[in-house]
Design a protein around this motif. Structure first.
Motif, PDB file in Angstrom:
ATOM      1  N   LEU A  74       0.825  -1.204   0.000  1.00 59.89           N
ATOM      2  CA  LEU A  74       0.000   0.000   0.000  1.00 59.89           C
ATOM      3  C   LEU A  74       0.860   1.256   0.000  1.00 59.89           C
ATOM      4  O   LEU A  74       0.508   2.263  -0.645  1.00 59.89           O
ATOM      5  N   GLU A  75       1.988   1.216   0.686  1.00 59.95           N
ATOM      6  CA  GLU A  75       2.905   2.353   0.666  1.00 59.95           C
ATOM      7  C   GLU A  75       3.496   2.556  -0.721  1.00 59.95           C
ATOM      8  O   GLU A  75       3.693   3.693  -1.176  1.00 59.95           O
ATOM      9  N   GLN A  76       3.764   1.464  -1.423  1.00 61.52           N
ATOM     10  CA  GLN A  76       4.274   1.576  -2.786  1.00 61.52           C
ATOM     11  C   GLN A  76       3.190   2.134  -3.720  1.00 61.52           C
ATOM     12  O   GLN A  76       3.474   2.920  -4.624  1.00 61.52           O
ATOM     13  N   PHE A  77       1.952   1.729  -3.481  1.00 56.32           N
ATOM     14  CA  PHE A  77       0.821   2.286  -4.228  1.00 56.32           C
ATOM     15  C   PHE A  77       0.766   3.800  -4.065  1.00 56.32           C
ATOM     16  O   PHE A  77       0.612   4.538  -5.045  1.00 56.32           O
ATOM     17  N   THR A  78       0.920   4.277  -2.836  1.00 56.24           N
ATOM     18  CA  THR A  78       0.913   5.711  -2.590  1.00 56.24           C
ATOM     19  C   THR A  78       2.079   6.397  -3.291  1.00 56.24           C
ATOM     20  O   THR A  78       1.928   7.454  -3.909  1.00 56.24           O
ATOM     21  N   ALA A  79       3.263   5.786  -3.214  1.00 57.17           N
ATOM     22  CA  ALA A  79       4.439   6.358  -3.856  1.00 57.17           C
ATOM     23  C   ALA A  79       4.265   6.440  -5.370  1.00 57.17           C
ATOM     24  O   ALA A  79       4.700   7.406  -6.014  1.00 57.17           O
ATOM     25  N   ASP A  80       3.620   5.447  -5.961  1.00 53.26           N
ATOM     26  CA  ASP A  80       3.466   5.395  -7.415  1.00 53.26           C
ATOM     27  C   ASP A  80       2.319   6.258  -7.933  1.00 53.26           C
ATOM     28  O   ASP A  80       2.354   6.714  -9.081  1.00 53.26           O
ATOM     29  N   THR A  81       1.289   6.455  -7.114  1.00 56.26           N
ATOM     30  CA  THR A  81       0.083   7.141  -7.589  1.00 56.26           C
ATOM     31  C   THR A  81      -0.179   8.482  -6.925  1.00 56.26           C
ATOM     32  O   THR A  81      -0.944   9.285  -7.457  1.00 56.26           O
ATOM     33  N   GLY A  82       0.405   8.707  -5.749  1.00 61.44           N
ATOM     34  CA  GLY A  82       0.113   9.912  -4.986  1.00 61.44           C
ATOM     35  C   GLY A  82      -1.154   9.823  -4.174  1.00 61.44           C
ATOM     36  O   GLY A  82      -1.510  10.755  -3.443  1.00 61.44           O
ATOM     37  N   ILE A  83      -1.863   8.715  -4.230  1.00 58.60           N
ATOM     38  CA  ILE A  83      -3.097   8.530  -3.468  1.00 58.60           C
ATOM     39  C   ILE A  83      -2.746   8.027  -2.068  1.00 58.60           C
ATOM     40  O   ILE A  83      -2.088   6.990  -1.913  1.00 58.60           O
ATOM     41  N   GLU A  84      -3.158   8.745  -1.059  1.00 60.05           N
ATOM     42  CA  GLU A  84      -2.888   8.356   0.312  1.00 60.05           C
ATOM     43  C   GLU A  84      -3.873   7.281   0.766  1.00 60.05           C
ATOM     44  O   GLU A  84      -5.030   7.232   0.322  1.00 60.05           O
ATOM     45  N   VAL A  85      -3.412   6.426   1.682  1.00 61.94           N
ATOM     46  CA  VAL A  85      -4.245   5.355   2.207  1.00 61.94           C
ATOM     47  C   VAL A  85      -4.351   5.480   3.717  1.00 61.94           C
ATOM     48  O   VAL A  85      -3.344   5.525   4.421  1.00 61.94           O
ATOM     49  N   GLU A  86      -5.577   5.554   4.200  1.00 62.22           N
ATOM     50  CA  GLU A  86      -5.833   5.435   5.639  1.00 62.22           C
ATOM     51  C   GLU A  86      -6.236   3.997   5.914  1.00 62.22           C
ATOM     52  O   GLU A  86      -7.244   3.514   5.387  1.00 62.22           O
TER      53      GLU A  86
END
Length: 353
Positions: A62-74
């Motif tokens: 999920l952290e890699q998803f945020t790094a790649d897309t800019g979408i934050e995850v709670e």
């Protein structure tokens, strides 16, 4: 059936509620690039993920998803049944955008309650039909096979069906984890395949053979490896985890895959669905796309040793393919009757052993 040497909840309250309430990977997936949400403009903002998958297990992805897309995850984690029950209680007021479940049954419960959006057909079609909702309400993200984990020093002729486990020679020699969601999903699948009476008959025979209860699958695996029990009922990847952590020389235990169609060889999935009440469905869909991308699927294959569900992603070394396993044919959405399963397990004395 060959033996392959693999190398490489608190849930009662939740189940009661369930019973009452009810970028470079786009070519591989056939969907838009991660982070686009299926539109020309990139998805943005924050999404809230209710997760039945442990934070330690999935947060790196999920952290890699945020790094790649800019979408934050709670991230809000817990047992899959508990999280599904919470969503059913919250209804349309839930802050959740996504439910990332360890188990297809919990997703099935939300689907039947009408809480999940229909995912785009071109997105979910990259996953075989057996591992996604027939209505498009949820899609599997990784697969796990139930196996018998054996200690070859103690098992000369390994069983290949669950019915062979009822033989008196295994009295007191089988380990299982009664509170584990995967065990309970297996029992639910047994109910679907054999009916409640057939499942009860098998469970009574299993209980009569005095299986040894452990707190979790990891403890079952270690007990098999150490010779405390000869056989354990677990998921296929637990022995891989031990090999990765301790080295192959420290691991005696081996996976025994079950005969084609046997209920004990159930292949369940972790999966994901988007809540109808989500206020950022574009970003939520971007997460689904990401998990089904080559990058996301490789994470499950390489880091958690689960089955990737899209074509072209290599399995962990030594794993038979899902086609070779030939698991029992079952609609995974039908694994949602966990409350009834728990009642049955309590009746036969296997819930709290």
């Amino acid at each position: 059936m060959r033996t392959s040497r693999t190398r490489l909840l608190t849930v009662a309250g939740a189940l009661a509620l369930l019973a009452v309430a009810c970028g470079d990977d786009d070519a591989s997936t056939g969907t838009s690039a991660p982070g686009t949400g299926g539109t020309n403009a990139p998805a943005t903002g924050t999404i809230t993920v209710y997760s039945g998958r442990s934070e330690d297990l999935v947060m790196p992805l999920l952290e890699q998803f945020t790094a790649d897309t800019g979408i934050e995850v709670e991230f809000r984690g817990g047992d899959s049944g508990e999280m599904a029950a919470q969503l059913l209680t919250e209804g349309g007021a839930s802050p959740a955008d996504v439910f990332f479940s360890q188990d297809a049954g919990a997703l099935g419960a939300l689907e039947k309650a009408g809480m999940l959006s229909t995912l785009p057909a071109d997105l979910v079609s990259v996953v075989p039909q057996a591992y996604r909702s027939a209505t498009g309400a949820w899609v599997g993200t990784s697969g796990r096979a139930r196996v018998l984990l054996i200690n070859p020093d103690l098992v000369a002729d390994a069983p290949t069906t669950i019915d062979e486990l009822l033989d008196p020679q295994w009295n007191g020699r089988i380990g299982f984890a009664p509170s584990n969601a995967s065990w309970q999903s297996f029992v639910t699948g047994l109910r679907v395949l054999r009916g409640d009476d057939g499942a009860r008959e098998w469970l009574q025979g299993f209980a009569a053979n005095n299986p040894v209860a452990f707190e979790g699958n990891g403890a079952v695996r270690d007990a098999v490896n150490d010779g405390q029990v000869a056989i354990g009922l677990v998921n296929h990847y637990y022995v891989y985890e031990k090999i990765a952590a301790e080295g192959a020389e420290a691991v005696v235990a081996e996976n025994q895959y079950l005969a084609a169609g046997d209920p004990g060889g159930l292949v369940n999935v972790a999966g994901i669905g988007i809540l109808k009440s989500s206020d950022n469905s574009a970003a939520a869909q971007a997460l689904v796309e990401y998990l089904l991308s080559a990058k996301g699927q490789a994470y499950f294959a390489e880091e958690t040793f689960e089955y990737p569900l899209i074509e072209g992603v290599a399995l962990a070394d030594g794993l038979p393919t899902l086609e070779e396993l030939a698991p029992p044919a079952i609609d995974l959405s039908d694994l949602d009757t966990l409350a009834e399963t728990q009642e049955l397990l309590e009746d036969v004395g296997l819930l709290t052993r």
